[in-house]
Design a protein around this motif. Sequence first.
Motif, PDB file in Angstrom:
ATOM      1  N   GLN A   1       0.814  -1.197   0.000  1.00  0.00           N
ATOM      2  CA  GLN A   1       0.000   0.000   0.000  1.00  0.00           C
ATOM      3  C   GLN A   1       0.860   1.266   0.000  1.00  0.00           C
ATOM      4  O   GLN A   1       1.992   1.273   0.485  1.00  0.00           O
ATOM      5  CB  GLN A   1      -0.912   0.027   1.231  1.00  0.00           C
TER       6      GLN A   1
ATOM      7  N   PRO B   1      -0.058   5.715   4.516  1.00  0.00           N
ATOM      8  CA  PRO B   1      -1.284   6.455   4.835  1.00  0.00           C
ATOM      9  C   PRO B   1      -1.053   7.956   4.737  1.00  0.00           C
ATOM     10  O   PRO B   1      -0.017   8.478   5.168  1.00  0.00           O
ATOM     11  CB  PRO B   1      -1.578   6.037   6.284  1.00  0.00           C
TER      12      PRO B   1
ATOM     13  N   ARG C   1      -4.777  -4.364  10.734  1.00  0.00           N
ATOM     14  CA  ARG C   1      -5.221  -3.744   9.476  1.00  0.00           C
ATOM     15  C   ARG C   1      -5.583  -2.283   9.676  1.00  0.00           C
ATOM     16  O   ARG C   1      -5.305  -1.449   8.812  1.00  0.00           O
ATOM     17  CB  ARG C   1      -6.415  -4.515   8.905  1.00  0.00           C
TER      18      ARG C   1
ATOM     19  N   LYS D   1      -3.987   0.843   7.612  1.00  0.00           N
ATOM     20  CA  LYS D   1      -4.875   1.706   6.829  1.00  0.00           C
ATOM     21  C   LYS D   1      -4.729   3.163   7.240  1.00  0.00           C
ATOM     22  O   LYS D   1      -4.673   4.070   6.387  1.00  0.00           O
ATOM     23  CB  LYS D   1      -6.322   1.261   6.997  1.00  0.00           C
TER      24      LYS D   1
ATOM     25  N   PHE E   1      -7.794  -6.927   4.975  1.00  0.00           N
ATOM     26  CA  PHE E   1      -7.465  -5.513   4.786  1.00  0.00           C
ATOM     27  C   PHE E   1      -8.510  -4.832   3.913  1.00  0.00           C
ATOM     28  O   PHE E   1      -8.893  -3.689   4.160  1.00  0.00           O
ATOM     29  CB  PHE E   1      -6.077  -5.355   4.170  1.00  0.00           C
TER      30      PHE E   1
ATOM     31  N   SER F   1     -10.428  -1.559   4.967  1.00  0.00           N
ATOM     32  CA  SER F   1     -10.180  -0.363   4.166  1.00  0.00           C
ATOM     33  C   SER F   1     -11.472   0.193   3.586  1.00  0.00           C
ATOM     34  O   SER F   1     -11.700   1.416   3.583  1.00  0.00           O
ATOM     35  CB  SER F   1      -9.189  -0.697   3.045  1.00  0.00           C
TER      36      SER F   1
END
Length: 463
Positions: free
Chosen positions: A77, A80, A110, A114, A415, A419
């Motif tokens: 990912q 954030p 998670r 996130k 996730f 999310s």
Amino acid sequence: MLRSLTGRTASQLVRSTAPTAAKVPTGLLAAPAFNLPSAAAPRNFSVSARASAVTNPSAPNASPEFDPHSVTAMDKQEPPAPGSDFNVVIVGAGNINFGSDEGPWNHSFRLEHKLGPRLKVVALIDPSATRADAALTVKRNSFVLSAYKDTIVYPDFENYVKNRPQGQEPHAIWVGSPPAYRGQETPGRDLEKHLVKAFPDVGIFIEKPVSTGPVSEAFNVAKELNGAKNVVSVGYMLRYLKVVQKMKRILEENNLKVMATNARYFMAYEHTAKLDWWDKSQSCGPIVEQATHFCDLSRYFGGEVDLDTVMAHSLEHFEPAGHLSKMPIDENKIKPEERIPRITCATWKYESGAVGSLTHAVALQGYNYATELDVLADGFSLRLVDPYNAPVLYLRRPGDDHEEVIRYNQDDPFFSEVSNLIDNIEKGPGSAPILSSYEDAAKTYALTWKIREASEKSAKKPA
């Protein structure tokens, strides 16, 4: 991953009432320390990289609503984005929220990935202060200290509502308490009612199954939640698997009607040493507690089930074929009538006319489970294999006797469900797919109870 269903009303779908699973104190969330039965999912589930990419890049792509080629693994990912604090209340300090060596569940992990440094867990609600403090100690000794350094432990939700500091209103509530203490209308088991009353605009995540109590009451709770403004997501994470969404897209883009579903869930039992899991009065039995994910996937593809058509048979512990040679617990500590079946085979009709079936087995040894789901349509066979560990789709198309093999790298359905709910909270409802509503999850719950009741009705009685 995600789900939506249409069909009959709750009153039409449910004609029977499930007994409660355990004796429950009357105080709200006045339960033992929260813990997920160790057999809830195969132990060998891995959220690490999958084996390979799609073998047929020309196959139909997923819709923009859920792209199976998008990266969902946490380590892939983007970092954030910075922003204001995001306050979360976690209900339950057990395995489902904080992880264990028995499975991949760990919602807090998670949430951390996130939200990054924005995450602030303002409250942890658990009747066991020892368990809650232990979970927080682990977090505070790690890189996520900032998310938990000011977390306050409360014994129950009512205590939190009355004593929470001003200015720390939650943006989300993550519920991982045992299902015996929610999804009902009896005081002390009616958590959802208190959540929406105290926080009518807050997003709520609720683990499955939605309850262990009467099916009719679960539908009443669903009706109450439907009338509230809260965004609610239920944790049937297998719907969020990329390969599951690929199956949905293949069916939709080829305008196919499902003819049959055939689910098989064979568990490895010898290391399932939690006594309560073998006791139907505590766990509700393997269909309600464990096979619920496969009943849910069956509904996801097949549509609404005509519950009046459900038939089932079971192999019981006292029958000659029901002897297990590597029992990890002393079953003599469980009342004979509450011991779980070894095999359950069920069949049913969908409202579309399609046929569904499920075989659940407490039969394998070792660690690895064997789980598969077949979905049949005119000219097509879609065979989902090992969705918990290394999901693979074997696809046979018209005019081709061979099976395509489809896998996806870097998939984490846990996730994805976390999310997507966060995105709905921050960007507005509908900004990301929520594939399991509470009402939909209640329909899965109704199917699992109907299977259990049908198998008990037809079961051979001990001599």
